[in-house]
Every structure is written in C-alpha cells, then in structure tokens.
Design a protein around this motif. Structure first.
Motif, PDB file in Angstrom:
ATOM      1  N   UNK A 165       0.861  -1.241   0.012  1.00 54.96           N
ATOM      2  CA  UNK A 165       0.032   0.097  -0.095  1.00 54.96           C
ATOM      3  C   UNK A 165       0.693   1.150   0.033  1.00 54.96           C
ATOM      4  N   UNK A 166       2.069   1.200   0.318  1.00 56.81           N
ATOM      5  CA  UNK A 166       3.009   2.364   0.588  1.00 56.81           C
ATOM      6  C   UNK A 166       4.029   2.464  -0.498  1.00 56.81           C
ATOM      7  N   UNK A 167       4.398   1.273  -1.011  1.00 53.33           N
ATOM      8  CA  UNK A 167       5.610   1.060  -1.981  1.00 53.33           C
ATOM      9  C   UNK A 167       5.350   1.147  -3.234  1.00 53.33           C
ATOM     10  N   UNK A 168       4.137   0.063  -3.698  1.00 45.99           N
ATOM     11  CA  UNK A 168       3.993  -0.405  -5.041  1.00 45.99           C
ATOM     12  C   UNK A 168       3.797   0.712  -6.067  1.00 45.99           C
ATOM     13  N   UNK A 169       3.022   1.636  -5.627  1.00 46.20           N
ATOM     14  CA  UNK A 169       2.942   2.968  -6.709  1.00 46.20           C
ATOM     15  C   UNK A 169       4.284   3.628  -6.698  1.00 46.20           C
ATOM     16  N   UNK A 170       5.294   3.394  -5.973  1.00 42.05           N
ATOM     17  CA  UNK A 170       6.548   4.116  -6.031  1.00 42.05           C
ATOM     18  C   UNK A 170       7.662   2.896  -6.094  1.00 42.05           C
ATOM     19  N   UNK A 171       7.335   1.995  -6.904  1.00 42.10           N
ATOM     20  CA  UNK A 171       8.258   0.715  -6.959  1.00 42.10           C
ATOM     21  C   UNK A 171       9.681   1.318  -7.604  1.00 42.10           C
ATOM     22  N   UNK A 172       9.497   2.136  -8.752  1.00 39.76           N
ATOM     23  CA  UNK A 172      10.581   2.652  -9.528  1.00 39.76           C
ATOM     24  C   UNK A 172      11.389   3.430  -8.727  1.00 39.76           C
TER      25      UNK A 172
END
Length: 190
Positions: free
Chosen positions: A31-38
């Motif tokens: 929920x915290x990191x998936x959208x900011x994976x790159x």
C-alpha cells in the motif's frame, strides 16, 4: 571471451539480487511502496552503491574480505543452507517435494533423492557446520595481516545478523500467533 562474459555475469547476478530484495520489501508494504516501485528501486540501488563505495578505497580489500568471510560464506552460509534443507525435507516434506518435481519434469525422483532431501543433506550440513565451528580460525589477509579483535567481533556480528533471523522468526511466530504455545508450535511444524 571470458573477460567479456564476467562483467555481464556479474551485472546479471546483481539484477536478480536487487530485484529479489526490492520485491520482498515492496510485497511486504504494497500500500505504501507499490505505486512508487521505480523510485524505491532507484533509491535502493543508490543506497547499495553508497554501501559498496568503501570497498573501492585503498583499504577496501580488508573490508571486502571481512564481509566475504563472515557474512557471505562460511558459518552464515552453512547455517542458512542447513535450515533450507530442513525446511524442504521436513516442513514442506520430501514426499511433497518429490511430487512437485514429478509435476514439473514428468519423472518421479528415485529413492536416492528422497533420502538425500530428507536425511543426507541435513545431516551433511549439520556435520559441516559443526566441523566449521570446531576448526574455526579468524580471517587473515594473506600471510602478513591478521585482523584486530574489534574487526573479528564486527565480523562475528555480521554473521549473526543473518543467522539470528532463523530462530528469531520462529520465536516471533510462536509468541505472536493467537493460541497457546503448544498449538502454535504444532501449527508451525505442520
């Protein structure tokens, strides 16, 4: 040629290692990191680059050898391999593992492989670990340099950083799960 293949092999290995690390962390907090994976991957690569820089200095070989001896090979590696063989042969189950191999390859492994996964591999790993502890000698660089005591203690701490997670998580699991200690132990072993 061999000189051309080695850098490619090293880079390829690093892709796998970084991807495994990033995937494990991102999957733990999606929920915290998936959208900011790159961005997280770039930050992780930069952090790992900064951690590796001291090994590129004039005294970096001493740091490298200390880390290699205590955290990448020897005691810590044998410890992890022992528990991996126990996990496959006893917790996951050697029979179940044979069924998985048959499902993937179309051929059931013979009795020798079953015995290896169930008994021989854990016994060999335990024996090698005990022999390693018995014959342990602190790391030295060549024949001329022995590390000071504080460096040996730092090296042992490096080994324990990876080794303590195995029993540490088992204790954490037994204590934090709902139910009694005996129920959690039975559930964890099945």
């Amino acid at each position: 040629s061999l000189h051309d293949a080695l850098p490619i092999l090293g880079i390829d290995s690093e892709f796998c290692n970084v991807e495994a690390l990033v995937t494990g962390i991102v999957d733990n907090w999606p929920e915290k990191l998936l959208k900011h994976r790159r961005l997280f991957t770039v930050c992780m690569c930069f952090l790992l680059f900064c951690l590796g820089l001291p090994m590129c200095t004039e005294g970096g070989i001493y740091i490298f050898q200390l880390m290699d001896f205590y955290s990448c090979s020897g005691m810590a590696l044998i410890w992890v391999c022992f528990f991996q063989t126990i996990a496959i042969g006893w917790f996951f189950g050697a029979r179940k593992f044979c069924d998985c191999v048959e499902q993937m390859t179309g051929h059931k492994p013979n009795l020798f492989w079953f015995l290896c996964w169930k008994y021989f591999a854990p016994a060999v790993m335990a024996g090698v670990f005990c022999f390693y502890i018995y014959s342990f000698e602190p790391v030295a660089y060549g024949k001329n340099y022995t590390y000071p005591k504080w460096a040996e203690m730092l090296g042992i701490c490096l080994s324990l950083c990876s080794m303590l997670w195995v029993p540490g998580y088992a204790i954490y699991y037994l204590v934090t799960q709902p139910g009694t200690f005996r129920e959690n132990l039975r559930t964890g072993l099945s």
